[in-house]
Write an enzyme that holds these catalytic residues in place. Structure first.
Site, PDB file in Angstrom:
ATOM      1  CB  SER A   1      -0.962  -0.014   1.185  1.00 37.83           C
ATOM      2  OG  SER A   1      -0.273  -0.257   2.386  1.00 37.83           O
TER       3      SER A   1
ATOM      4  CD  GLU B   1       0.774   7.699   5.122  1.00 35.40           C
ATOM      5  OE1 GLU B   1       0.544   6.600   5.678  1.00 35.40           O
ATOM      6  OE2 GLU B   1       1.231   8.687   5.719  1.00 35.40           O
TER       7      GLU B   1
ATOM      8  CG  ASP C   1       0.647  14.523  16.913  1.00 38.36           C
ATOM      9  OD1 ASP C   1       0.297  14.245  18.067  1.00 38.36           O
ATOM     10  OD2 ASP C   1       1.371  13.787  16.207  1.00 38.36           O
TER      11      ASP C   1
ATOM     12  CG  PHE D   1       9.866  13.341   8.484  1.00 37.05           C
ATOM     13  CD1 PHE D   1       9.379  14.638   8.546  1.00 37.05           C
ATOM     14  CD2 PHE D   1       9.786  12.666   7.263  1.00 37.05           C
ATOM     15  CE1 PHE D   1       8.834  15.266   7.433  1.00 37.05           C
ATOM     16  CE2 PHE D   1       9.246  13.276   6.150  1.00 37.05           C
ATOM     17  CZ  PHE D   1       8.775  14.580   6.226  1.00 37.05           C
TER      18      PHE D   1
ATOM     19  CG  HIS E   1       1.350   1.976   4.513  1.00 32.95           C
ATOM     20  ND1 HIS E   1       0.150   2.055   3.832  1.00 32.95           N
ATOM     21  CD2 HIS E   1       1.577   3.229   4.991  1.00 32.95           C
ATOM     22  CE1 HIS E   1      -0.323   3.297   3.905  1.00 32.95           C
ATOM     23  NE2 HIS E   1       0.528   4.023   4.590  1.00 32.95           N
TER      24      HIS E   1
HETATM   25  P1  FAD Z   1      -3.579   7.192  19.942  1.00 33.06           P
HETATM   26  O1  FAD Z   1      -3.668   5.754  19.572  1.00 33.06           O
HETATM   27  O2  FAD Z   1      -4.780   7.831  20.520  1.00 33.06           O
HETATM   28  O3  FAD Z   1      -2.331   7.340  20.911  1.00 33.06           O
HETATM   29  C1  FAD Z   1      -1.763   8.613  21.215  1.00 33.06           C
HETATM   30  C2  FAD Z   1      -1.039   8.559  22.540  1.00 33.06           C
HETATM   31  O4  FAD Z   1      -1.999   8.456  23.598  1.00 33.06           O
HETATM   32  C3  FAD Z   1      -0.109   7.360  22.720  1.00 33.06           C
HETATM   33  O5  FAD Z   1       0.991   7.772  23.481  1.00 33.06           O
HETATM   34  C4  FAD Z   1      -0.954   6.354  23.510  1.00 33.06           C
HETATM   35  O6  FAD Z   1      -0.176   5.458  24.277  1.00 33.06           O
HETATM   36  C5  FAD Z   1      -1.767   7.293  24.388  1.00 33.06           C
HETATM   37  N1  FAD Z   1      -3.078   6.765  24.746  1.00 33.06           N
HETATM   38  C6  FAD Z   1      -3.969   6.141  23.934  1.00 33.06           C
HETATM   39  N2  FAD Z   1      -5.089   5.813  24.629  1.00 33.06           N
HETATM   40  C7  FAD Z   1      -4.909   6.256  25.897  1.00 33.06           C
HETATM   41  C8  FAD Z   1      -5.703   6.228  27.092  1.00 33.06           C
HETATM   42  N3  FAD Z   1      -6.916   5.648  27.094  1.00 33.06           N
HETATM   43  N4  FAD Z   1      -5.195   6.779  28.220  1.00 33.06           N
HETATM   44  C9  FAD Z   1      -3.954   7.382  28.225  1.00 33.06           C
HETATM   45  N5  FAD Z   1      -3.163   7.418  27.116  1.00 33.06           N
HETATM   46  C10 FAD Z   1      -3.640   6.877  25.975  1.00 33.06           C
HETATM   47  N6  FAD Z   1      -1.067  12.396  11.898  1.00 33.06           N
HETATM   48  C11 FAD Z   1      -1.855  13.301  11.267  1.00 33.06           C
HETATM   49  O7  FAD Z   1      -2.077  14.404  11.784  1.00 33.06           O
HETATM   50  N7  FAD Z   1      -2.425  13.013  10.035  1.00 33.06           N
HETATM   51  C12 FAD Z   1      -2.246  11.829   9.422  1.00 33.06           C
HETATM   52  O8  FAD Z   1      -2.768  11.603   8.331  1.00 33.06           O
HETATM   53  C13 FAD Z   1      -1.436  10.843  10.074  1.00 33.06           C
HETATM   54  N8  FAD Z   1      -1.258   9.608   9.533  1.00 33.06           N
HETATM   55  C14 FAD Z   1      -0.536   8.669  10.220  1.00 33.06           C
HETATM   56  C15 FAD Z   1      -0.414   7.379   9.684  1.00 33.06           C
HETATM   57  C16 FAD Z   1       0.310   6.401  10.344  1.00 33.06           C
HETATM   58  C17 FAD Z   1       0.405   5.023   9.757  1.00 33.06           C
HETATM   59  C18 FAD Z   1       0.943   6.706  11.582  1.00 33.06           C
HETATM   60  C19 FAD Z   1       1.759   5.673  12.298  1.00 33.06           C
HETATM   61  C20 FAD Z   1       0.840   7.980  12.123  1.00 33.06           C
HETATM   62  C21 FAD Z   1       0.090   8.964  11.460  1.00 33.06           C
HETATM   63  N9  FAD Z   1      -0.086  10.248  11.987  1.00 33.06           N
HETATM   64  C22 FAD Z   1      -0.861  11.182  11.342  1.00 33.06           C
HETATM   65  C23 FAD Z   1       0.557  10.625  13.263  1.00 33.06           C
HETATM   66  C24 FAD Z   1      -0.363  10.402  14.459  1.00 33.06           C
HETATM   67  O9  FAD Z   1      -1.506  11.224  14.363  1.00 33.06           O
HETATM   68  C25 FAD Z   1       0.432  10.735  15.711  1.00 33.06           C
HETATM   69  O10 FAD Z   1       1.417   9.758  15.936  1.00 33.06           O
HETATM   70  C26 FAD Z   1      -0.397  10.984  16.966  1.00 33.06           C
HETATM   71  O11 FAD Z   1       0.476  11.554  17.964  1.00 33.06           O
HETATM   72  C27 FAD Z   1      -1.008   9.743  17.582  1.00 33.06           C
HETATM   73  O12 FAD Z   1      -2.038   9.265  16.852  1.00 33.06           O
HETATM   74  P2  FAD Z   1      -2.660   7.809  17.197  1.00 33.06           P
HETATM   75  O13 FAD Z   1      -3.796   7.627  16.320  1.00 33.06           O
HETATM   76  O14 FAD Z   1      -1.596   6.789  17.211  1.00 33.06           O
HETATM   77  O15 FAD Z   1      -3.146   8.107  18.711  1.00 33.06           O
END
Ligand code: FAD
Length: 282
Positions: free
Chosen positions: A10, A12, A103, A211, A261
């Protein structure tokens, strides 16, 4: 040994900012159709900054005949925003999304939104749209930079799967052991969704260092030293990068990774070179 010609690839992309970038993206995407990607994904600017750009790029890529998955993040978004975005994707026939917390760009501050974590977004998508979407989430073999510790971060990943995610894409990394260790620890929790390694091609030392600093990915010392030594010699960096990343991909596929990916950065050259290496019969 795994047949490296059949894993699910895939790709991105990010939404281009102007017409020239849009043309470059289209050219790159067409070239990369040679890889026969299972799907392509398009990033989303947290806080909605690329809302139209993401949707438009998804449309453009779907017009090439490939399945496209928009990324969607909940930080800074209201439930009404998220509901409207999901409804418009559903109307257009999109069947896959990448669900993230996101973020907020520094300086944007303001409202964090109605959902705190990606887990909450996954649960919201399931509640609103049932099984319509295949949901991908992010995974962090080297730990998310804001997590307290690897075990808690893993538990939070598992929560996302239990909330309804179907599969995951990892943050990039250069040490395959980090991935295999993560897969083992996830399996020990009784979770078995496919976790596809995110692959970052190495093409630009400064950009990669920036990055990696932001996302917590480790650049091994030997790679940093080699890149530093190449200085401005772009051709050497690219050639070294393709070799290093091809080797990483081979190890991952041989070790059982279900696919790869590629973070293409909207450029075809490095992903295509790596894919050609992987599929050549030598
Ligand atoms: P989460 O899974 O919510 O985790 C974030 C943090 O919170 C982690 O430290 C986790 O341990 C903690 N956490 C989760 N649940 C809880 C809880 N219940 N209590 C306390 N702590 C908790 N960013 C963008 O802005 N746009 C994009 O398009 C984008 N695409 C991405 C694609 C991929 C494949 C990856 C790996 C990252 C991407 N990101 C993107 C970056 C991502 O948004 C950041 O890494 C962000 O900081 C975390 O997102 P997440 O969905 O992993 O968050």
């Amino acid at each position: 040994m795994t047949d490296t010609t059949t894993p699910a690839y895939s790709l991105e992309f990010f939404p281009p900012r102007d017409i020239a970038a849009q043309e470059r993206l289209l050219r790159a995407a067409k070239q990369m159709l040679a890889i026969h990607p299972r799907y392509v994904s398009v990033t989303f600017g947290a806080g909605g900054s690329t809302r139209e750009g993401t949707a438009g790029t998804v449309r453009t890529l779907r017009n090439l005949g490939v399945d496209a998955a928009p990324h969607l993040s909940c930080v800074g978004a209201t439930l009404a925003d998220l509901r409207a975005i999901l409804a418009s994707y559903r109307e257009e026939g999109v069947r896959q999304v990448v669900a993230l917390r996101g973020d907020l760009p520094s300086g944007m501050g303001g409202d964090a939104g109605e959902l705190k974590y990606a887990r909450d977004l996954v649960a919201f998508i399931r509640k609103e749209t049932g099984d319509w979407f295949h949901i991908e989430v992010a995974a962090y073999p080297e730990m998310h930079p804001q997590a307290d510790n690897p075990s808690r971060d893993l538990d939070h990943f598992v929560d996302k799967v239990r909330a309804g995610a179907d599969s995951a894409i990892t943050q990039y990394f250069f040490n395959p052991d980090a991935y295999f260790d993560f897969i083992e620890r996830v399996a020990a929790k009784g979770v078995s969704v496919p976790i596809v390694p995110g692959i970052m091609p190495i093409t630009n030392h400064t950009q990669l260092a920036r990055f990696s600093q932001m996302c917590g990915a480790e650049i091994p010392r030997w790679i940093r030293l080699r890149l530093a030594e190449f200085g401005d010699d772009k051709a050497s960096i690219r050639s070294f990068g393709v070799d290093v990343v091809t080797d990483l991909c081979r190890k991952l596929l041989d070790g059982g990774a279900p696919g790869l990916h590629f973070y293409t950065l909207n450029s075809a050259e490095a992903p295509l070179a790596i894919w050609k290496n992987l599929t050549s019969k030598v």
